[in-house]
Design an enzyme around this catalytic site. Structure first.
Site, PDB file in Angstrom:
ATOM      1  N   PRO A  13       0.819  -1.224   0.000  1.00 34.73           N
ATOM      2  CA  PRO A  13       0.000   0.000   0.000  1.00 34.73           C
ATOM      3  C   PRO A  13       0.850   1.270   0.000  1.00 34.73           C
ATOM      4  O   PRO A  13       1.842   1.360   0.724  1.00 34.73           O
ATOM      5  CB  PRO A  13      -0.782  -0.099   1.314  1.00 34.73           C
ATOM      6  N   GLN A  71      -6.555  -1.658   1.347  1.00 33.25           N
ATOM      7  CA  GLN A  71      -6.170  -1.591   2.760  1.00 33.25           C
ATOM      8  C   GLN A  71      -7.110  -0.603   3.454  1.00 33.25           C
ATOM      9  O   GLN A  71      -7.151   0.572   3.090  1.00 33.25           O
ATOM     10  CB  GLN A  71      -4.722  -1.113   2.894  1.00 33.25           C
ATOM     11  N   TYR A 119      -1.388   4.009  13.647  1.00 30.03           N
ATOM     12  CA  TYR A 119      -2.770   4.404  13.426  1.00 30.03           C
ATOM     13  C   TYR A 119      -3.672   3.739  14.471  1.00 30.03           C
ATOM     14  O   TYR A 119      -3.182   3.055  15.367  1.00 30.03           O
ATOM     15  CB  TYR A 119      -3.197   4.099  11.977  1.00 30.03           C
ATOM     16  N   ARG A 160      -2.306  -6.000   8.520  1.00 36.42           N
ATOM     17  CA  ARG A 160      -0.950  -5.433   8.612  1.00 36.42           C
ATOM     18  C   ARG A 160      -0.658  -5.015  10.046  1.00 36.42           C
ATOM     19  O   ARG A 160      -1.462  -4.333  10.674  1.00 36.42           O
ATOM     20  CB  ARG A 160      -0.780  -4.243   7.668  1.00 36.42           C
ATOM     21  N   ARG A 163       8.653   1.223  -2.633  1.00 39.61           N
ATOM     22  CA  ARG A 163       9.425   2.275  -3.314  1.00 39.61           C
ATOM     23  C   ARG A 163      10.071   1.814  -4.614  1.00 39.61           C
ATOM     24  O   ARG A 163      10.177   2.596  -5.561  1.00 39.61           O
ATOM     25  CB  ARG A 163      10.467   2.847  -2.348  1.00 39.61           C
TER      26      ARG A 163
HETATM   27  C1  LIG Z   1       4.762   6.650  -0.888  1.00 41.30           C
HETATM   28  C2  LIG Z   1       4.488   5.636   0.177  1.00 41.30           C
HETATM   29  C3  LIG Z   1       3.241   5.569   0.761  1.00 41.30           C
HETATM   30  C4  LIG Z   1       2.962   4.591   1.718  1.00 41.30           C
HETATM   31  N1  LIG Z   1       1.690   4.448   2.182  1.00 41.30           N
HETATM   32  C5  LIG Z   1       1.369   3.396   2.961  1.00 41.30           C
HETATM   33  C6  LIG Z   1       0.021   3.104   3.278  1.00 41.30           C
HETATM   34  O1  LIG Z   1      -0.911   3.745   2.793  1.00 41.30           O
HETATM   35  N2  LIG Z   1      -0.224   2.052   4.104  1.00 41.30           N
HETATM   36  C7  LIG Z   1       0.785   1.281   4.613  1.00 41.30           C
HETATM   37  O2  LIG Z   1       0.521   0.347   5.365  1.00 41.30           O
HETATM   38  N3  LIG Z   1       2.063   1.514   4.283  1.00 41.30           N
HETATM   39  C8  LIG Z   1       2.379   2.521   3.464  1.00 41.30           C
HETATM   40  N4  LIG Z   1       3.664   2.704   3.058  1.00 41.30           N
HETATM   41  C9  LIG Z   1       4.680   1.716   3.467  1.00 41.30           C
HETATM   42  C10 LIG Z   1       4.870   0.666   2.366  1.00 41.30           C
HETATM   43  O3  LIG Z   1       3.697  -0.092   2.143  1.00 41.30           O
HETATM   44  C11 LIG Z   1       6.031  -0.298   2.701  1.00 41.30           C
HETATM   45  O4  LIG Z   1       5.676  -1.066   3.803  1.00 41.30           O
HETATM   46  C12 LIG Z   1       7.329   0.431   2.995  1.00 41.30           C
HETATM   47  O5  LIG Z   1       7.565   1.479   2.062  1.00 41.30           O
HETATM   48  C13 LIG Z   1       8.521  -0.518   2.966  1.00 41.30           C
HETATM   49  O6  LIG Z   1       8.650  -1.127   1.693  1.00 41.30           O
HETATM   50  P1  LIG Z   1       9.753  -0.650   0.591  1.00 41.30           P
HETATM   51  O7  LIG Z   1      11.082  -0.697   1.275  1.00 41.30           O
HETATM   52  O8  LIG Z   1       9.606  -1.631  -0.522  1.00 41.30           O
HETATM   53  O9  LIG Z   1       9.396   0.765   0.183  1.00 41.30           O
HETATM   54  C14 LIG Z   1       3.968   3.695   2.141  1.00 41.30           C
HETATM   55  C15 LIG Z   1       5.243   3.805   1.578  1.00 41.30           C
HETATM   56  C16 LIG Z   1       5.501   4.742   0.602  1.00 41.30           C
HETATM   57  C17 LIG Z   1       6.885   4.789  -0.007  1.00 41.30           C
END
Ligand SMILES: Cc1cc2nc3c(=O)[nH]c(=O)nc-3n(C[C@H](O)[C@H](O)[C@H](O)COP(=O)(O)O)c2cc1C
Length: 401
Positions: free
Chosen positions: A31, A107, A194, A242, A339
């Site tokens: 997400p 989510q 949250y 989550r 990312r």
């Molecule tokens: C732009 C952005 C927005 C995110 N929004 C959410 C979200 O809405 N809900 C959530 O549980 N995690 C959110 N995350 C966390 C990601 O789902 C993920 O767990 C976290 O970035 C680690 O993964 P990565 O290293 O592949 O980026 C967000 C991350 C990014 C980069």
């Protein structure tokens, strides 16, 4: 592990079935909030953003944290599904995602005390009375206890039993709308500081009634949300949950607590735990989880083994080999990536190629796959292998020199 070193197809590209839902591979777009919704509803941005990710071959695609009620948003630009008018807005996107061969997932969340602020690009600056003139009046967040994490304009209001019932009802309705909007997977956002996480952590939950105190009391709200979600969601579709496996720096909620929560979730027919971390800080000696490669895969492994429930490993996964190894070692059932997908929306298809999966271009929609297969074939043509093109043929095409 490539096709050269192992003739079995990579696990990452072996389809997986969760109840009646099958994903073509085990890569999940994690997400990602976009702060681009209008009164909760998605628009062209989400269609382009999620549609592009669907082209890139991920098996399952989450949108963003989607608020179950309007006051459960962080910002005015956050996504929500608190009204039936949102249903067609999401279903348009979900139909498209499904047409591209991916599983659409939502989510559902509630910000609790993290409500009423500006977005990420403004570093979560709380809304103040100065924002009223721009149409962004601050609102009061809800929380298990009237405790604030950051200095905000309003201290959150401690939820009474009616508030808890109202939020549970909103969660049930949002789940029902998600089903009507055509999602195949629903995830409860119980992480990142949250509302649900606020109930779980002793840092933010100082209640003395049945929703606070010991682990059982602090887990109660999370489990009630799990129950209403499972109850409102079709039995042939999976529910994910989550968690922050540990609080943030200085926190108290830890991995042993999460394992207990995961066991209780399993008893309530929750299918999978999505293993994240952080979001609530305090002043204990708990360190921050270091943001190293695959930084949360160890959580996913312990929870999978000890609670005997499926997990997603997410965080710092950027290569095909890392993702494949996590699955091969039994650390998780799915791999979540955020990312890296912003940087490379075709990451999943590129992984298929790198791991030697059969027909890697087949991970993409046929409009792309067809051309890419031809492009691949062209590489084998004699001319591209330094082979024979007769001078006569060359001259005929390009003209004699
Ligand atoms: C732009 C952005 C927005 C995110 N929004 C959410 C979200 O809405 N809900 C959530 O549980 N995690 C959110 N995350 C966390 C990601 O789902 C993920 O767990 C976290 O970035 C680690 O993964 P990565 O290293 O592949 O980026 C967000 C991350 C990014 C980069």
């Amino acid at each position: 592990m490539t096709a050269d070193s192992n003739t079995a197809p990579p696990l990452l590209f072996t389809p997986i079935s969760l109840r009646g839902v099958t994903a073509k591979n085990r890569i999940v777009v994690s997400p990602m909030c976009q702060y681009n919704s209008v009164e909760g509803g998605p628009g062209d941005w989400q269609m382009a953003h999620l549609g592009r990710l669907a082209f890139g071959g991920a098996g399952m695609i989450f949108g963003e944290e989607t608020a179950v009620e309007a006051r459960g948003r962080k910002t005015y630009d956050c996504a929500g599904i608190w009204d039936d008018r949102h249903i067609p807005q999401y279903s348009r996107i979900n139909d498209f995602i499904r047409q591209q061969g991916a599983v659409p997932a939502i989510q559902l969340g509630h910000a609790g005390r993290k409500a009423s602020c500006h977005g990420a690009t403004e570093d979560w600056r709380p809304l103040t009375d100065d924002d009223i003139k721009d149409g962004f009046a601050p609102w009061q967040g809800l929380a298990p206890s009237a405790l604030d994490q950051l200095p905000r304009r309003f201290t959150p209001r401690e939820m009474d039993r009616d508030d808890i019932r109202t939020v549970l009802d909103a969660w049930r309705e949002a789940t029902r709308r998600s089903m009507d909007a055509g999602y195949d997977v629903v995830e409860v956002h119980g992480a990142h500081g949250y509302l649900i996480h606020q109930f779980l952590s002793p840092i933010s939950n100082h209640r003395t009634d049945g929703y606070g105190g010991d682990l059982e009391g602090r887990m109660r709200f999370a489990l009630e949300v799990a129950e209403v979600t499972r109850d409102a969601w079709p039995s042939d579709k999976p529910v994910f949950f989550r968690v922050s496996c540990v609080d943030g720096k200085g926190g108290i909620w830890g991995l042993e607590d999460t394992i207990e929560l995961a066991k209780a979730l399993k008893q309530r027919d929750i299918d999978l735990v999505d293993c994240s971390s952080g979001g609530i800080t305090g002043d204990t000696d708990m360190p921050m989880v270091p943001r190293i490669v695959q930084f949360q895969a160890g959580f996913a492994e312990r929870i999978r083994r000890e609670a005997e429930i499926m997990t997603i490993a997410v965080g710092g996964i950027t290569t095909a080999q890392e993702a494949e190894t996590i699955l091969q070692q039994g650390q998780a059932d799915l791999v979540g990536v955020a990312r890296e997908f912003i940087w490379n929306a075709d990451w999943a298809a590129h992984c298929a190629k790198e791991l030697g999966a059969p027909d890697p271009y087949g991970q993409m929609p046929h409009e792309y796959a067809y051309r890419l297969r031809l492009r691949e074939k062209a590489k084998d043509m004699p001319i591209n292998q330094g082979g024979a093109v007769t001078q006569a043929a060359y001259d005929r095409i390009f003209g004699a020199r």
